[in-house]
Scaffold this motif. Structure first.
Motif, PDB file in Angstrom:
ATOM      1  N   GLY B 209       0.818  -1.220   0.000  1.00 22.09           N
ATOM      2  CA  GLY B 209       0.000   0.000   0.000  1.00 22.09           C
ATOM      3  C   GLY B 209       0.842   1.257   0.000  1.00 22.09           C
ATOM      4  O   GLY B 209       0.549   2.225  -0.713  1.00 22.09           O
ATOM      5  N   LYS B 210       1.921   1.239   0.787  1.00 24.72           N
ATOM      6  CA  LYS B 210       2.796   2.417   0.857  1.00 24.72           C
ATOM      7  C   LYS B 210       3.437   2.738  -0.492  1.00 24.72           C
ATOM      8  O   LYS B 210       3.849   3.866  -0.730  1.00 24.72           O
ATOM      9  N   MET B 212       1.996   2.359  -3.453  1.00 28.83           N
ATOM     10  CA  MET B 212       1.014   2.740  -4.476  1.00 28.83           C
ATOM     11  C   MET B 212       0.967   4.270  -4.571  1.00 28.83           C
ATOM     12  O   MET B 212       0.878   4.948  -3.555  1.00 28.83           O
ATOM     13  N   ASN B 213       1.011   4.761  -5.794  1.00 31.31           N
ATOM     14  CA  ASN B 213       1.078   6.218  -5.974  1.00 31.31           C
ATOM     15  C   ASN B 213      -0.275   6.907  -5.910  1.00 31.31           C
ATOM     16  O   ASN B 213      -0.346   8.108  -5.687  1.00 31.31           O
ATOM     17  N   SER B 214      -1.339   6.154  -6.143  1.00 32.54           N
ATOM     18  CA  SER B 214      -2.679   6.750  -6.069  1.00 32.54           C
ATOM     19  C   SER B 214      -3.713   5.640  -6.105  1.00 32.54           C
ATOM     20  O   SER B 214      -3.393   4.456  -6.228  1.00 32.54           O
ATOM     21  N   TYR B 215      -4.979   6.034  -6.052  1.00 32.43           N
ATOM     22  CA  TYR B 215      -6.117   5.114  -6.152  1.00 32.43           C
ATOM     23  C   TYR B 215      -6.071   4.303  -7.449  1.00 32.43           C
ATOM     24  O   TYR B 215      -6.644   3.227  -7.539  1.00 32.43           O
ATOM     25  N   ALA B 241      -5.414  -1.156   1.585  1.00 32.96           N
ATOM     26  CA  ALA B 241      -6.332  -0.038   1.334  1.00 32.96           C
ATOM     27  C   ALA B 241      -6.100   1.100   2.315  1.00 32.96           C
ATOM     28  O   ALA B 241      -6.269   2.266   1.983  1.00 32.96           O
ATOM     29  N   SER B 242      -5.703   0.750   3.515  1.00 35.71           N
ATOM     30  CA  SER B 242      -5.472   1.758   4.546  1.00 35.71           C
ATOM     31  C   SER B 242      -4.187   2.531   4.300  1.00 35.71           C
ATOM     32  O   SER B 242      -4.154   3.756   4.381  1.00 35.71           O
ATOM     33  N   PHE B 243      -3.122   1.822   3.994  1.00 38.45           N
ATOM     34  CA  PHE B 243      -1.833   2.493   3.787  1.00 38.45           C
ATOM     35  C   PHE B 243      -1.773   3.180   2.425  1.00 38.45           C
ATOM     36  O   PHE B 243      -1.001   4.115   2.249  1.00 38.45           O
ATOM     37  N   GLY B 244      -2.579   2.693   1.468  1.00 35.47           N
ATOM     38  CA  GLY B 244      -2.389   3.210   0.124  1.00 35.47           C
ATOM     39  C   GLY B 244      -3.610   3.719  -0.595  1.00 35.47           C
ATOM     40  O   GLY B 244      -3.513   4.116  -1.733  1.00 35.47           O
ATOM     41  N   SER B 245      -4.798   3.674   0.025  1.00 37.04           N
ATOM     42  CA  SER B 245      -6.016   4.032  -0.709  1.00 37.04           C
ATOM     43  C   SER B 245      -6.144   3.182  -1.962  1.00 37.04           C
ATOM     44  O   SER B 245      -6.522   3.662  -3.026  1.00 37.04           O
ATOM     45  N   LYS B 380      -3.861  -2.467   9.832  1.00 32.69           N
ATOM     46  CA  LYS B 380      -4.741  -1.330   9.524  1.00 32.69           C
ATOM     47  C   LYS B 380      -4.933  -0.439  10.752  1.00 32.69           C
ATOM     48  O   LYS B 380      -4.784   0.774  10.679  1.00 32.69           O
ATOM     49  N   ASN B 383      -1.956   1.559  11.719  1.00 34.46           N
ATOM     50  CA  ASN B 383      -1.773   2.723  10.848  1.00 34.46           C
ATOM     51  C   ASN B 383      -2.709   3.860  11.243  1.00 34.46           C
ATOM     52  O   ASN B 383      -2.294   5.001  11.424  1.00 34.46           O
TER      53      ASN B 383
END
Lengths: 141, 411
Positions: B209-210, B212-215, B241-245, B380, B383
């Motif tokens: 997640g960390k 990932m640059n965006s949704y 989903a929490s760390f990276g949307s 999650k 975070n």
């Protein structure tokens, strides 16, 4: 292009003018904010301890958590709220929250918006055009 | 946006002001993401805990509830995410009664809209699990990523106002994860490490997640050499989903749309045991003080409750530490029936039902109880609560139980 005018995707909300608070960091209202005292409360956030009230926040991307969608409206009514939000990439939650609260939002700029605008700059947003104008650049001296 | 006959009728106000405003809200969001049309949905999962709602949100719901039934009641089955108060147990954790009163008002309003109060973030494990290709409006990042990734259903993250709008119109703007093109993986990972428990899965989800640059980044993971369980993938997705949307992941050989990976020679990111260890280490404090152990986010399934009860069976939680467990009310009934609740409660653990700790006004609860150090097996919650004034520590369920019983952090 007029100098100091930048374009993103067509946004949400009405035109607004204000002082920018900028960081190359990400954003979630639930994860990052103390919404009672109006400051960034996540220690690892680059804006930790800084007040976001009445500032135009300029950040990188929206991060996890759906709560932001409700929170913007609540924050706006309590007047402990940023004036607007500029992001490199919003997610649906941020957009939904902005629409629900009528909070100005623009994202998807031609280049990294956190590198273009500096904290302290006075900027004006025209969300329906996806336009941001830097009116008064903060002195770097 | 191109509107159907039905949507034009909604827009004209033929079905009342509430649905008209709901559609207008959805069109605003749809235009922001260049949606060309709406797609009909079969069910809605709505997040609306009182901490997120605030008084303004509750008053908004109460205003909707004043309209006549035909105008305000939902058009598709609509269920709720965890609530902000457990009416049976709020005193045990010193939750201020003013939050409980707010919660009652929100529930009353939802019931008048004909929303079913399921109060769970693991609805896909408990109620109406979606099927492949089904279009949804799910309002919890954990339930959304699971539905997209593991079940092959299609949803964006639908925050409360938009999920509610979808329930009132029976549709959602067609953008993002509703479109196959946006489900194609563009980030590639190889696991050189084998996760051995729920917290490992959560940590690995957090690590990805960390990055990932965006949704709009969708990862695919290679190197998983066995079929993970629903609970393992639940922790993996919820943390990612929490760390990276991040709304979706693929696991080669496991998830139903892994065939969407089209890049035959991708740039692979390797995740090693040292990456996993470093993730855990990043949350380790200098001393071993401990105040509270929390099992939540996501709520525990029946099987997680069973595992926890066996770990706690015959043990006692140390008097200076509290141990909280969050599970759906529907699961709690089965835990009572099967002797699981008794084992947890006999050890001194507190079971909270229909809630999740972080959306119970966790900051105020922490202050009321003097809780600062919080340990969990959920990446999650580790975070999220970092922004709520807690110092958080991630470890396995076993280590969390040992720590709770010894009254200090055991690594």
């Amino acid at each position: 292009m007029k100098e100091n005018v930048y374009f993103g995707h067509i946004g949400i909300g009405e035109p607004v003018k204000g002082e920018a608070l900028v960081a190359d960091d990400n954003f979630s209202a639930r994860y990052d904010l103390d919404r009672i005292n109006g400051n960034f409360s996540r220690k690892s956030h680059k804006l930790f301890n800084q007040s976001y009230v009445n500032k135009i926040l300029v950040l990188n991307v929206a991060k996890g958590g759906v709560a932001t969608a409700w929170m913007f409206r609540s924050m706006k009514i309590s007047k402990i709220c940023p004036k607007a939000l500029l992001l490199n990439f919003a997610n649906p939650i941020i957009a939904q929250g902005a629409a629900h609260a009528n909070l100005p939002l623009i994202d998807r700029f031609e280049s990294d918006i956190t590198k273009i605008i500096k904290s302290g700059d006075i900027i004006k947003l025209f969300p329906k055009e996806g336009k941001v104008e830097i009116l008064n650049e903060k002195s770097t001296n | 946006m191109k509107l159907s006959h039905k949507e034009l009728e909604i827009q004209s106000g033929q079905f009342g002001e509430v649905r008209k405003l709901a559609l207008e809200h959805q069109m605003q969001v749809g235009k922001f993401f260049d949606a060309q049309s709406f797609v009909e949905i079969s069910q809605v999962h709505i997040m609306a805990d009182t901490e997120a709602l605030g008084l303004a949100g509750i008053e908004y719901l109460e205003n909707l509830a004043q309209y006549p039934d035909p105008q305000k009641q939902v058009w598709v089955p609509t269920i709720t995410d965890p609530r902000g108060s457990d009416f049976k147990s709020f005193k045990k954790i010193k939750q201020n009664k003013r939050f409980v009163d707010l919660e009652k008002r929100a529930i009353d309003a939802f019931k008048q809209l004909n929303v079913m109060m399921t109060d769970t973030c693991i609805n896909y494990q408990v109620f109406m699990p979606p099927v492949k290709g089904e279009h949804l409006a799910f309002g919890d990042t954990g339930s959304s990523i699971y539905a997209n990734s593991v079940l092959g259903a299609r949803t964006n993250f639908e925050g409360g106002p938009s999920a509610l709008a979808a329930s009132l119109t029976g549709r959602t703007p067609m953008y993002g994860l509703h479109i196959e093109q946006n489900r194609i993986p563009n980030k590639f990972f190889n696991f050189n490490v084998r996760p051995t428990n729920f917290s490992d899965w959560g940590a690995l989800g957090g690590i990805i997640g960390k990055q990932m640059n965006s949704y709009w980044d969708i990862p695919i993971i290679y190197g998983i050499d066995y079929k993970p369980t629903s609970d393992e993938l639940k922790h993996f997705g919820a943390a990612m989903a929490s760390f990276g949307s991040t709304p979706m992941f693929h696991i080669a050989g496991v998830t139903p749309e892994d065939h969407l990976a089209q890049n035959k020679n991708p740039k692979m990111n390797n995740i090693s045991l040292s990456d996993l260890n470093n993730f855990y280490k990043s949350y380790l404090p200098k001393d071993d003080n401990l105040d509270v152990v929390v099992f939540a986010a996501p709520q525990l399934s029946l099987n997680e409750m069973r595992i926890l009860s066996e770990l706690l069976d015959g043990k006692k939680i140390h008097p200076k530490v509290s141990l909280l467990v969050c599970t759906p009310s529907a699961v709690k009934v089965l835990c009572d029936k099967n002797g699981i609740s008794k084992k947890i409660e006999n050890s001194g653990g507190i079971i909270l039902e229909g809630v999740c700790f972080y959306n119970m006004h966790a900051r105020e609860i922490g202050e009321a109880n003097g809780w600062k150090r919080l340990m969990s097996n959920s990446a999650k919650i580790i975070n999220i609560l970092g922004g709520y004034g807690y110092e958080t520590i991630l470890n396995s369920m076993e280590k969390c139980v040992i720590s709770a019983c010894q009254g200090k952090i055991v690594k």
